[in-house]
Design an enzyme around this catalytic site. Structure first.
Site, PDB file in Angstrom:
ATOM      1  CG  HIS A 224      -1.842  -1.136   1.330  1.00 47.50           C
ATOM      2  ND1 HIS A 224      -2.738  -1.457   0.332  1.00 47.50           N
ATOM      3  CD2 HIS A 224      -2.010  -2.072   2.301  1.00 47.50           C
ATOM      4  CE1 HIS A 224      -3.418  -2.545   0.687  1.00 47.50           C
ATOM      5  NE2 HIS A 224      -2.996  -2.937   1.868  1.00 47.50           N
TER       6      HIS A 224
ATOM      7  CG  ASP B  56      -2.450  -8.724   1.187  1.00 53.65           C
ATOM      8  OD1 ASP B  56      -1.656  -9.054   2.079  1.00 53.65           O
ATOM      9  OD2 ASP B  56      -3.460  -8.008   1.405  1.00 53.65           O
TER      10      ASP B  56
ATOM     11  CG  HIS C 227      -6.155  -5.595   2.404  1.00 48.83           C
ATOM     12  ND1 HIS C 227      -5.568  -6.510   3.258  1.00 48.83           N
ATOM     13  CD2 HIS C 227      -7.188  -5.045   3.081  1.00 48.83           C
ATOM     14  CE1 HIS C 227      -6.226  -6.505   4.415  1.00 48.83           C
ATOM     15  NE2 HIS C 227      -7.218  -5.627   4.330  1.00 48.83           N
TER      16      HIS C 227
ATOM     17  CG  ASP D 258      -4.496 -10.305   4.140  1.00 45.28           C
ATOM     18  OD1 ASP D 258      -4.299 -11.006   3.141  1.00 45.28           O
ATOM     19  OD2 ASP D 258      -4.283  -9.071   4.177  1.00 45.28           O
TER      20      ASP D 258
HETATM   21 ZN   LIG Z   1      -3.636  -7.451   3.241  1.00 42.86          ZN
END
Ligand SMILES: [Zn+2]
Length: 370
Positions: free
Chosen positions: A140, A177, A179, A266
């Protein structure tokens, strides 16, 4: 085959403090669990890398951001507020503000960049086929901002470093991931040398809220960004469909020189921050698929493992992933009870529709999607 696993103890300093979902204990727990299940030596060895230089950081960050980070953490360790932290809200979401004194968090973030330099040397100079790096996955982070628990973007660094130092021209980043990797995506959104493929939870339902199927890149990079928004509760069948219908065909057509995969645990059904549905066997599947794809493409792979917000699940999922990547033949049990709705993948049909949509946006750019 002996696989190198990059890891050093000091990574535990990458810790946002008590009460924050990202704690540094993962970096102590996982190596212990790994050694308990698979003995070091013939199958793998642990390699410690040096940290990176400020010049290295400039490959992915503005000088202003580097200075800001250093000063911000220096002040925080003195219990003070860095005077410019409001003027330039560079950690612009509260999730990047450590609870209490951050200690050597920023130094640990630099070590993760150092691991990427070492990874590049091991695959290019020493011809290692699969290289695993524990820590990082800070997808990110952006040139001027840190967000989503990420300070410096190690994925972006590795791709840029491979292009600059070793003159590579075709790099595939595969982000699994839960996200979407909004930072990594921004670095290469208009760069056709980097094929960015991201399987992530539907951004309408999860941070960072970007990465829809019609986000496919810009300018010369159009068609080189592939977002697969996975439905809530997507499980093993969904991931198999996404790999077989999107990831594998586009990789074979692109012919990467290096695959960089990132993501931790995750996407597990019991993760506290997300709503996907992978059981432990799903992480083994991802590892195996990436290993076989690397062989089929005749390239090498760097695997960056970092995320996960259920510490009971994390070591098992990481172990299953590493076992699948390195072909350890290790059986990993589900560490938590499986709720009824996750015994089977109930959204596989929805995933098949999403995948068709993803392919339809990209037909102008890839023969395999026509
Ligand atoms: Zn993540």
């Amino acid at each position: 085959m002996t696989v190198s696993i990059l890891y050093r103890e000091e990574l535990r300093e990458y810790d946002f403090g008590v009460g924050h979902p990202f704690r540094g204990d993962r970096y102590e727990i996982f190596p212990k669990v790994l050694r308990e299940h698979v003995s070091e030596g013939s199958l793998y060895h642990i390699v410690a890398a040096e940290t990176c230089s400020e010049e290295d950081l400039r490959l992915i960050c503005s000088q202003a951001y580097i200075d800001f980070s250093r000063e911000y953490f220096r002040a925080a360790n003195l219990g003070e507020t860095y005077e410019r932290s409001m003027e330039f809200p560079r950690f612009h979401s509260l999730d990047n503000l450590p609870r209490g004194r951050p200690g050597k968090l920023e130094e640990a973030a630099r070590m993760m960049i150092g691991q990427m330099k070492k990874a590049a040397a091991l695959i290019i100079e020493d011809h290692e086929e699969i290289l695993i790096s524990i820590g990082g996955n800070l997808h990110h982070a952006k040139p001027d901002y840190g967000e989503g628990f990420c300070i410096y973007n190690d994925n972006a660094f590795l791709a840029k470093y491979l292009m600059k130092e070793y003159e590579l021209e075709r790099i595939m980043i595969l982000d699994t991931d839960a996200h979407q990797g909004n930072g990594t995506s921004e670095y290469f959104y208009s760069d056709p040398r980097v094929l960015f493929v991201d399987l992530h939870q539907d951004p309408a339902t999860l941070y960072p809220g970007v990465g829809f199927a019609n986000d496919i890149g810009l300018g010369e990079g159009k068609g080189f960004t592939v977002n697969v928004p996975m439905p809530v509760y997507a499980g093993v069948d969904s991931y198999r469909i996404a790999f077989e219908q999107v990831v594998e065909p586009v990789a074979k057509e692109f012919k990467p020189q290096v695959i960089i995969r990132n993501g931790g645990s995750d996407a597990h059904f019991a993760d506290g921050l997300t709503n996907l549905g992978l059981p432990i066997e799903g992480f083994k599947l991802i590892g195996e698929k990436v290993r076989l794809l690397t062989q089929e493409c005749g390239c090498c792979e760097v695997d960056i493992i970092g995320s996960g917000y259920n510490i009971q699940v994390l070591p098992s999922a990481w172990l299953a992933l590493v076992g699948g990547l390195a072909n350890f033949g290790v059986e990993v049990e589900e560490p938590v009870p499986v709720p009824d709705r996750f015994v089977q993948d109930l959204v596989a049909d929805d995933t098949a529709k999403v995948v068709q949509q993803v392919r339809s946006y990209l037909t102008d750019y890839w023969n395999c999607f026509r």
